[in-house]
Design an enzyme around this catalytic site. Structure first.
Site, PDB file in Angstrom:
ATOM      1  N   ALA A  49     -10.256   6.127  -2.710  1.00 38.46           N
ATOM      2  CA  ALA A  49      -9.517   5.727  -4.143  1.00 38.46           C
ATOM      3  C   ALA A  49      -9.528   6.569  -5.154  1.00 38.46           C
ATOM      4  O   ALA A  49      -8.491   6.698  -5.798  1.00 38.46           O
ATOM      5  CB  ALA A  49     -10.349   4.409  -4.120  1.00 38.46           C
ATOM      6  N   ARG A  90       0.141   2.664  -1.806  1.00 39.34           N
ATOM      7  CA  ARG A  90      -0.750   1.864  -1.316  1.00 39.34           C
ATOM      8  C   ARG A  90      -1.006   0.799  -2.229  1.00 39.34           C
ATOM      9  O   ARG A  90      -1.068   1.179  -3.133  1.00 39.34           O
ATOM     10  CB  ARG A  90      -1.907   2.741  -0.800  1.00 39.34           C
ATOM     11  CG  ARG A  90      -1.450   4.023   0.186  1.00 39.34           C
ATOM     12  CD  ARG A  90      -2.643   4.481   0.780  1.00 39.34           C
ATOM     13  NE  ARG A  90      -3.383   3.637   1.889  1.00 39.34           N
ATOM     14  CZ  ARG A  90      -4.639   4.097   2.372  1.00 39.34           C
ATOM     15  NH1 ARG A  90      -5.227   4.873   1.941  1.00 39.34           N
ATOM     16  NH2 ARG A  90      -5.266   2.871   3.033  1.00 39.34           N
ATOM     17  N   ASP A 238     -12.808   0.473  -3.016  1.00 40.89           N
ATOM     18  CA  ASP A 238     -11.486   0.486  -3.392  1.00 40.89           C
ATOM     19  C   ASP A 238     -10.895  -0.369  -4.650  1.00 40.89           C
ATOM     20  O   ASP A 238      -9.900   0.086  -5.350  1.00 40.89           O
ATOM     21  CB  ASP A 238     -10.481   0.200  -2.219  1.00 40.89           C
ATOM     22  CG  ASP A 238     -10.468   1.485  -1.064  1.00 40.89           C
ATOM     23  OD1 ASP A 238     -11.630   1.259  -0.394  1.00 40.89           O
ATOM     24  OD2 ASP A 238     -10.173   2.385  -1.292  1.00 40.89           O
TER      25      ASP A 238
END
Lengths: 349, 349
Positions: A49, A90, A238
């Site tokens: 992340a 993403r 994340d």
């Protein structure tokens, strides 16, 4: 990991270590436009992340680095389009959106400047996102290390190390800081299917640093806990939302349930940039589903019937009530998470 | 799986389907001496507790099949040595020792016969172990299918199917019988690291039979349970002891803990030959530890640093208190397991 940089800006290009080829090959990729960053994030040449956020920030810089200095609307259009494209790479990690937001604010805060000055401001901002992240990881490591027993047998999942951040790592930052503080640490690394970030990256990093690490298959974690071989679990994140629910690599939720059953604390390590103060519950976090190919092939080898259905979510949600504490650069958050995260959000602004 | 036999005796040789090459290649191995069976079991060309027992029984036959008919002590020595070598192949599955015990008893029960007659008796016994196993699996399937809800979303681990038995399977036998009984069944197959028996074998078998199957990574099981995508877990077993503790493929224990947390029943399917009535607790079951290579390589591809330490136990122990029921060919065993298994042991003798 001192000699190998996860990501850096070098003469108008972004140089990244291609994580998809580790540990077999140590390949550096030089990326000269933002499409290259888009692809590197999507294809997971670079993952984790915090470093996704850093890469996206440099992607914005690349998108306008060679733009002419006369066409102002064209310049701004390019930058904004790049931000949108990078945002779409993403869906789960908050750091991506956080970093792009910082770049968007930097852009709008410098509209009165010349194009040359805006370019320079954007590069400065991206470099600051990178250098801040390294400092943040060091702080997380130092704070988190105080939670470690003097003899710590730590299970970790996926890779929340140097390779997932600017450097040093979040979960692995705590381990590094613990070792530096003289604690006796033994790490068990879940291999972390399907892309094996634990096997390929975490063990690689820890071996480089001379830290005691043993690789296990994901399905072995419960047995380790049953045999009293683990006294702490440390993972990255994340996205963390207001009630303390945590999105992290698929498998984390299962570890948290197992940790509860065996009365082992599970610690989450993440910078503030991972927090999403707009969402109240983990149910609202979008979970990326990735291609079947990741599961049915290993390199070129087919390890399942080619036409089999596959369900391949990349993340899961760990409910806050299973989590022992969350280590951030602003301090360690303990239950009640909702109240303590609200306080953090307030202090931050 | 009607056209492909897991194992059969063909003209003085044992023909097995090489499971290590599935699903990419469908290769039949013809084995003509017992060393070939020893290697096939050790190298897992063939695996699964019941079929290991069957293969070992045929291995005993192979060891004396071409022996001369005049040297009686030499003949008996050969058979007994082969039994010892076959016994030493793998330590955990009870069926191996059970089948070899049957062969040893057959040998000693026919000592007054001619060598030609003993050969024939041993072959008959091995063939009976095979044909009994197939009948047993059908019975387990039929009995176990009654436990299935009409709409069953079943998680399974490793391979306890046709490929792990003479045919039909134990855990997959229940699924097959459920489908035959008209129940609506959806299967999620754990890929089962490191050797991927779920990905390579279970999905292969179920696709062949037209049963709805979806492949997942082992670390995804908890997420499926959390999302209410599973209402039953069915697994096989390698050894079951007197208190009901179960040794099965590594990862089973973790599934059982997760099942308890999500209030999902976990069913164990196994023939009586899997029961070890000499051991009281799972703590006494020897757990095989296998080579690091299984974890750090996938085919020829290196997926971890070559020198990393690896812990690779092949099995774990699920304590009886987590198990919903054990389906055998003599009926379904429910808690209290110690008492009910004792009754089974008594009825058996």
């Amino acid at each position: 990991m001192e000699d190998i940089k996860t990501i850096e800006w070098v003469n108008g290009k972004v140089r990244i270590l291609d994580q998809s080829q580790l540990p077999e090959e140590l390949v550096l990729l030089e990326i000269s436009d933002h499409h290259g960053i888009v692809n590197a994030i999507k294809n997971m040449n670079l993952r984790g992340a915090p470093v996704i956020g850093i890469a996206a920030a440099f992607g914005v810089v690349l998108s306008i680095w060679n733009a002419g200095e006369s066409d102002r609307p064209g310049f701004l259009g390019k930058a904004n389009k790049a931000i949108d494209e990078l945002k779409a790479t993403r869906p789960t990690a908050k750091n991506l959106f956080w970093a792009l937001e910082r770049m968007r604010n930097c852009l709008s805060g410098n509209l009165n400047k010349s194009i040359r000055e805006i370019k320079s401001a954007l590069l400065k901002e991206a470099e600051k996102i990178l250098s801040d992240d390294i400092k943040t990881c060091k702080t997380i490591g130092k704070l988190g290390a105080e939670l470690l027993p003097n003899r710590a047998n730590i299970l970790t999942h996926c890779n929340a190390g140097s390779l997932a951040t600017g450097d040093y790592g979040t979960a692995l930052g705590i381990i590094r800081a613990g070792v530096e503080a003289g604690k006796k640490i033994k790490v068990y690394a879940d291999e972390t299917r399907p892309l094996l970030q634990g096997a390929r990256l975490t063990t690689f990093e820890l071996l480089e640093d001379g830290i005691d690490v043993t690789l296990v298959c994901d399905n072995t974690a419960a047995f380790l806990m049953q045999q009293s071989m683990i006294n702490m679990i440390i993972v990255g994140a994340d996205r963390i939302v207001r009630n303390g629910d945590v999105a992290n690599k698929i498998g984390t939720y299962g570890l948290a349930v197992l940790a509860r059953h065996h009365n082992i604390p599970i610690i989450v390590a993440a910078p503030l940039s991972t927090f999403d103060f707009t969402l109240e519950s983990g149910r609202d976090i979008p979970i990326e589903e990735r291609a079947a190919e990741e599961v049915i092939r290993c390199g070129s080898k087919l390890v399942a019937p080619e036409d089999v259905k596959v369900y391949n979510p990349a993340f899961d949600i760990t409910p806050h009530y299973l989590i022992h504490s969350i280590v951030t650069e602003k301090g360690i958050i303990k239950p009640p998470f909702f109240e303590n995260i609200a306080r953090l959000a307030k202090n931050k602004t």
